[in-house]
Scaffold this active site. Structure first.
Site, PDB file in Angstrom:
ATOM      1  N   ASP A  59       0.848  -1.196   0.000  1.00 15.63           N
ATOM      2  CA  ASP A  59       0.000   0.000   0.000  1.00 15.63           C
ATOM      3  C   ASP A  59       0.883   1.245   0.000  1.00 15.63           C
ATOM      4  O   ASP A  59       2.104   1.153   0.163  1.00 15.63           O
ATOM      5  CB  ASP A  59      -0.886  -0.062   1.254  1.00 15.63           C
ATOM      6  N   GLU A  72       2.465   4.975  -4.069  1.00 14.98           N
ATOM      7  CA  GLU A  72       2.384   5.901  -5.231  1.00 14.98           C
ATOM      8  C   GLU A  72       3.707   6.640  -5.446  1.00 14.98           C
ATOM      9  O   GLU A  72       3.992   6.958  -6.605  1.00 14.98           O
ATOM     10  CB  GLU A  72       1.236   6.893  -5.033  1.00 14.98           C
ATOM     11  N   ASP A 103      -8.982   3.701  -1.883  1.00 11.17           N
ATOM     12  CA  ASP A 103      -9.923   4.164  -0.856  1.00 11.17           C
ATOM     13  C   ASP A 103     -11.207   4.732  -1.435  1.00 11.17           C
ATOM     14  O   ASP A 103     -11.399   5.956  -1.505  1.00 11.17           O
ATOM     15  CB  ASP A 103      -9.231   5.205   0.029  1.00 11.17           C
TER      16      ASP A 103
HETATM   17  C1  GLC Z   1      -4.650   3.358   2.980  1.00  6.60           C
HETATM   18  C2  GLC Z   1      -5.171   2.134   2.229  1.00  6.60           C
HETATM   19  C3  GLC Z   1      -6.201   1.434   3.067  1.00  6.60           C
HETATM   20  C4  GLC Z   1      -5.597   1.065   4.416  1.00  6.60           C
HETATM   21  C5  GLC Z   1      -5.035   2.291   5.104  1.00  6.60           C
HETATM   22  C6  GLC Z   1      -4.276   1.947   6.376  1.00  6.60           C
HETATM   23  O1  GLC Z   1      -5.647   4.289   3.128  1.00  6.60           O
HETATM   24  O2  GLC Z   1      -5.666   2.467   0.979  1.00  6.60           O
HETATM   25  O3  GLC Z   1      -6.673   0.286   2.417  1.00  6.60           O
HETATM   26  O4  GLC Z   1      -6.558   0.470   5.220  1.00  6.60           O
HETATM   27  O5  GLC Z   1      -4.149   2.967   4.248  1.00  6.60           O
HETATM   28  O6  GLC Z   1      -3.228   1.096   6.121  1.00  6.60           O
END
Ligand code: GLC
Length: 772
Positions: free
Chosen positions: A403, A406, A477
């Site tokens: 995650d 980017e 998200d």
């Molecule tokens: C980001 C991710 C989400 C995750 C959060 C905490 O917002 O997109 O899926 O739960 O980070 O890690």
């Protein structure tokens, strides 16, 4: 840009043209794919997306015309003019794609934008000039698809997009030009043909599909080489196959990854994780995977565990394994700045982090506070990151969720001049931003592969063209909005056309509170998305299947069970993804491209070729219009047969997701099970929709790479209906254990049936046959 046309030389498949101000190269990759290249930055191609490119010899000849050079192969005719403008024709002389030969002329925006900005209104830019710009003439009959993860509808004509991986947690709406993923690829569909353009450029790129002026569309970049592939179909299917030949296919995943996943930010501490697992089993709702979000870590230090919340985490993972659960953990790129923390110390000592222009490791902020960014553009760093996967694999973790890659940064975007090694061609953030997540996923994939020797399961939020080789994706998200449920369909369909066969959304929505009705409808869609994961944000209301009321729980159970029944069918689709590159979720146009009614279908899709899904995407709706293309379609729930080529109205109370099966289909099913591996899967149930058709069913061990050495079975199932229904099953490839039993379930059919020339009589629609 390149000026007047000069002389040319031919070298194998390449025609190299000298222009007044530079060189343009045209290379046949094969009969249908042509690369257009000008070394504006680097002498040679430098691609993060195209690896191991296979080329085939193409015969062509070149003619010098008065004002152009004409290249003729058996399939294409390409005319090259001054400024490296190109027009492409088919072999009969019909224009396929033409460059626009005039200056761009944006429409007029009236009034003073500054005044509107005063109120906080986002005012559109009027004219963007780019270093590299390819402008194509709009011939009038175009529809545009692809572009990876974009908001809006299926057809992108009239819209403008950018490729710049962006983490923006605000609600994703139609005027978003960029989200987490950059796939600079699109498909142009015209009356009788289609072609794809893959712009292989990792800098920020721009795509205007006739928004600026309906006379043309363009793609552009700030920097890099002019390097794009023209992929001729003529069918959309062939374009997708061609594009995935260039950038890679989605490899067959382990079977359990296609089961149901439950996630939340965050299941913590350990007792809560165990409670969730027990509730799934107690409530008889199948589930294979529990995801652990950032709170399992010690102070958000990647590759560590919070020992107080997860005391003896290895035992927890083992206990979950005994209950049939796999655990997937999140790993973000940001490494906490913290002396004494091994990952940080190692990274610092070895120079593994991106630096500022003076060579000092660059620091920004993410979950752990001050953090550094591993330089995944450097092979050594990727190897290090791969090795780190061992830490998680030895704990018994089954897959990794990447995650914030980017990369996300809380203290403003990474400055343009942050430095990266870029595998021996040092560069800055502008060039590598869009491939950062891609290269992180690649390192993760390779590490998991090395330490488990099984097909790696990686999920990533950021990606570039080609990431499908390494990772599944989810669309980041979203919100628990009906609008976002509705948007999920065209978004996932375009991702599929852009090579990403294995994808999904946060089922139920991530931010905001879901309602039972919204989750019920989302689970119905999720059942037919390749990745089926419920996930939600910290502090939102609980969103597990049972968190609302009995009706919502029952609907969740019903569709999650349906998913498990369909697993062998979904696995067959993943097999097709690896071998042909076709997506699992398909817009109808992929199979019915002469039917204009399919060109703009945003709210229904095909799940493979045989199942049509028309989910309900609006609150309070209990009936919807469904377009059935040509042929006959059987209502999955009522078994009613509908003649296609028209819209029907389907009643869809909350527990019904409209599903139609194409007549002549056989849909392989498994018996009900709580998780993959609970049962040996040695019984195949074939759900038969009598008619004429052919189907290929694939079987292997569901986890290892042995299938690449031939250890799999491929069954061909053909069906014909004349006086009597006739089904023939043969093995096209025999390399794995057989089923012990096949159970046929006939829909709308009783009486005699011939199976491999032996006559049986069907009673109550069921027939069991032992395979020995
Ligand atoms: C980001 C991710 C989400 C995750 C959060 C905490 O917002 O997109 O899926 O739960 O980070 O890690």
């Amino acid at each position: 840009m390149l000026g007047k046309l000069g002389f040319y030389i031919v070298n194998e498949n390449i025609i190299e043209i000298q222009f007044e101000n530079g060189v343009g190269k045209i290379e046949f990759i094969n009969e249908n794919i042509v690369n257009f290249f000008s070394p504006l930055k680097y002498e040679k191609h430098f691609s993060r997306a195209v690896e191991d490119l296979k080329k085939s010899k193409v015969d062509f000849h070149v003619i010098n015309e008065k004002n152009c050079i004409e290249i003729e192969s058996s399939i294409l005719r390409i005319k090259v003019y001054d400024e490296f403008k190109v027009d492409i024709y088919d072999n009969k002389g019909n224009i396929i794609c033409e460059d626009y030969k005039y200056k761009r002329k944006p429409f007029i925006r009236r009034g003073n934008g500054k005044i509107a900005e005063g109120e906080g209104i986002k005012v559109e830019e009027n004219f963007r000039k780019h270093k590299i710009e390819i402008v194509k003439k709009m011939l009038g009959d175009e529809y545009f698809y692809g572009f990876g993860e974009k908001t809006g509808h299926l057809n992108k004509k009239g819209y403008y997009y950018e490729m710049w991986n962006t983490d923006d947690p605000k609600p994703h709406v139609e005027n978003y030009t960029a989200l987490y993923k950059s796939i600079p690829f699109f498909i142009t569909k015209r009356n009788n043909l289609s072609f794809g353009i893959f712009f292989d450029n990792t800098f920020k790129t721009y795509f205007d599909m006739g928004k600026e002026n309906s006379e043309y569309y363009y793609f552009a970049a700030d920097d890099g080489n002019l390097d794009y592939y023209f992929i001729y179909g003529p069918s959309i299917k062939e374009v997708v196959i061609g594009y995935t030949e260039l950038t890679g296919k989605t490899p067959l995943p382990q079977l359990w990854t296609l089961g149901y996943h439950q996630s939340r930010w965050s299941y913590s501490p350990k007792d809560r994780v165990m409670e969730i697992a027990k509730l799934f089993r107690e409530k008889d709702i199948p589930c294979d995977v529990i995801h652990l979000d950032i709170d399992y870590m010690d102070g958000f230090r990647v590759f560590t565990w919070d020992k107080s919340a997860f005391e003896n985490h290895k035992k927890m993972i083992k206990d979950l394994k005994n209950m049939g659960f796999k655990v997937v953990t999140i790993i973000d790129p940001g490494v906490k700045k913290d002396r004494g923390y091994k990952i940080y110390d190692d990274g610092l000592k070895n120079g593994y982090f991106a630096t500022d222009k003076d060579g000092i490791p660059y620091v920004n902020e993410v979950w752990p506070g001050e953090a550094l960014y591993p330089d995944f553009t450097d092979e050594k760093v990727r190897m290090w990151w791969s090795e780190n996967q061992r830490i998680m694999m030895e704990d018994g973790i089954a897959g990794i969720w990447n995650d914030m890659n980017e990369p996300a940064s809380f203290k403003g975007p990474l400055p343009d001049d942050v430095q990266f090694k870029n595998d021996g061609r040092p560069t800055n953030h502008l060039e590598v931003h869009n491939v950062y997540g891609h290269l992180m996923s690649k390192a993760t994939y390779e590490g998991i592969k090395k330490y488990t020797n099984k097909r790696p399961f990686v999920i990533t939020r950021a990606c570039f063209a080609g990431t499908q080789k390494y990772s599944t994706i989810w669309t980041g998200d979203n919100h628990s909005f009906w609008e976002h449920l509705r948007m999920a369909v065209p978004m996932l369909l375009n991702l599929g056309l852009s090579g990403m066969a294995f994808s999904g959304t946060d089922v139920g929505g991530f931010q905001f509170d879901a309602t039972g009705e919204l989750l019920s409808r989302w689970v119905q869609l999720g059942c037919f998305t390749p990745l089926f994961r419920n996930h939600s944000c910290m502090h939102t209301r609980d969103q597990e299947p049972w968190a609302f009321d009995k009706q919502t729980e029952d609907i969740n159970r019903k569709y999650i069970k349906l998913r498990y029944k369909l697993l062998p069918y979904i696995y067959d689709l993943m097999y097709q993804a690896e071998f042909y590159g076709l997506p699992v979720m398909r817009p109808l146009i992929l199979h019915y491209e002469n039917d204009i009614n399919t060109f703009e279908l945003n709210d229904q899709f095909l799940f493979g070729e045989n199942i049509l899904v028309a989910p309900v995407l609006e609150q309070g709706k209990n009936v919807r219009a469904v377009y059935l293309p040509e042929g006959r379609w059987v209502d999955y729930w009522t078994k009613q047969i509908h003649e296609g080529g028209k819209y029907i109205l389907k009643e869809a109370p909350l527990d019904i997701c409209p599903i139609f099966i194409k007549e002549g289909s056989v849909i392989p099913n498994y018996e009900e099970q709580n998780f993959v591996g609970e049962k040996p899967n040695n019984i195949l149930i074939i759900d038969v929709y009598p008619g004429s058709g052919e189907y290929y069913h694939y079987k292997d061990d569901g986890e290892s790479f042995d299938y690449r050495d031939g250890k799999y079975n491929l069954y061909k199932i053909s069906m014909q209906i004349e006086k009597i229904l006739r089904i023939d099953i043969s093995k096209e490839h025999d390399g794995y254990t057989d089923y012990e039993k096949i159970i046929f379930k006939f829909n709308n059919y009783d009486g005699k049936v011939l199976i491999n020339s032996k006559e049986y009589s069907v009673k109550n629609s069921i027939l069991e046959i032992s395979m020995n």
